[in-house]
Design a protein around this motif. Structure first.
Motif, short mmCIF file in Angstrom:
data_model
loop_
_atom_site.label_atom_id
_atom_site.label_comp_id
_atom_site.label_asym_id
_atom_site.label_seq_id
_atom_site.Cartn_x
_atom_site.Cartn_y
_atom_site.Cartn_z
N GLY A 51 19.06 16.49 18.17
CA GLY A 51 18.63 17.39 17.76
C GLY A 51 19.30 18.00 17.48
O GLY A 51 20.56 18.34 17.51
N VAL A 52 19.51 18.99 15.54
CA VAL A 52 20.74 19.46 15.08
C VAL A 52 20.35 20.91 14.43
O VAL A 52 20.72 20.97 13.62
CB VAL A 52 20.97 18.12 13.83
CG1 VAL A 52 21.58 17.12 14.48
CG2 VAL A 52 19.69 17.62 13.03
N THR A 53 18.69 21.26 14.98
CA THR A 53 19.00 22.65 14.40
C THR A 53 18.64 23.73 15.65
O THR A 53 19.63 22.93 16.48
CB THR A 53 17.29 22.65 13.52
OG1 THR A 53 16.74 22.64 15.27
CG2 THR A 53 16.51 21.62 13.15
N LYS A 54 19.00 24.58 14.68
CA LYS A 54 19.82 26.07 15.63
C LYS A 54 18.42 25.81 16.53
O LYS A 54 19.06 26.47 18.05
CB LYS A 54 20.16 27.07 15.02
CG LYS A 54 20.51 27.95 16.19
CD LYS A 54 21.11 28.77 14.60
CE LYS A 54 22.12 30.45 15.91
NZ LYS A 54 22.35 31.18 15.25
N SER A 55 17.90 26.21 16.13
CA SER A 55 16.22 26.27 17.28
C SER A 55 16.34 25.42 18.25
O SER A 55 15.21 25.78 19.51
CB SER A 55 15.31 26.29 16.72
OG SER A 55 14.84 25.95 15.69
#
Length: 130
Positions: A116-120
């Motif tokens: 995963g590479v999203t902040k969320s």
């Protein structure tokens, strides 16, 4: 109680030094199996990041984690970093690829995210540890 000039100066120096000291910041600790097992067994929140220095996804996750580790919302989390290249035994035991973030709470794993590479996506794992 009589205060001498020397003791007054020493006390003032100590007070100034204490007020200028930085607040305690969370740091990523190197993964040490015994230390991690003890932290997880305590029931307190623990986050493990499996990281390779050459991995783009790892760098993105690390930048989010570095920015969030001192957030008051995540106070009390102990952070560990696994060196993907030099701790292959740990990677095998955790049964995960690089760029994985794992959360523990209450002595057990409660969330895991790889790639995963999203902040969320990173925040979701941290929230699970709380």
């Amino acid at each position: 109680m009589i205060i001498t000039r020397r003791s007054a100066i020493v006390m003032m120096g100590a007070l100034i030094g204490a007020s200028c000291a930085p607040a305690e910041a969370s740091e990523f600790l190197p993964y040490d199996a015994a230390r991690v097992e003890k932290a997880v067994a305590s029931g307190k929140p623990v986050v493990v990041h499996v990281y390779a220095p050459w991995c783009l996804q790892c760098h993105i996750q690390a930048s989010y984690l570095d920015g969030l580790k001192d957030d008051p919302a995540f106070r009390g989390v102990t952070f560990f970093r696994v060196d993907y290249d030099n701790q292959k035994d740990v990677v095998a035991k955790l049964d995960c690829p690089r760029s994985t973030v794992i959360a523990y709470k209450g002595g057990k794993e409660v969330a895991r995210m790889s790639w995963g590479v999203t902040k969320s996506s990173v925040v979701d794992v941290l929230k699970a540890a709380m």
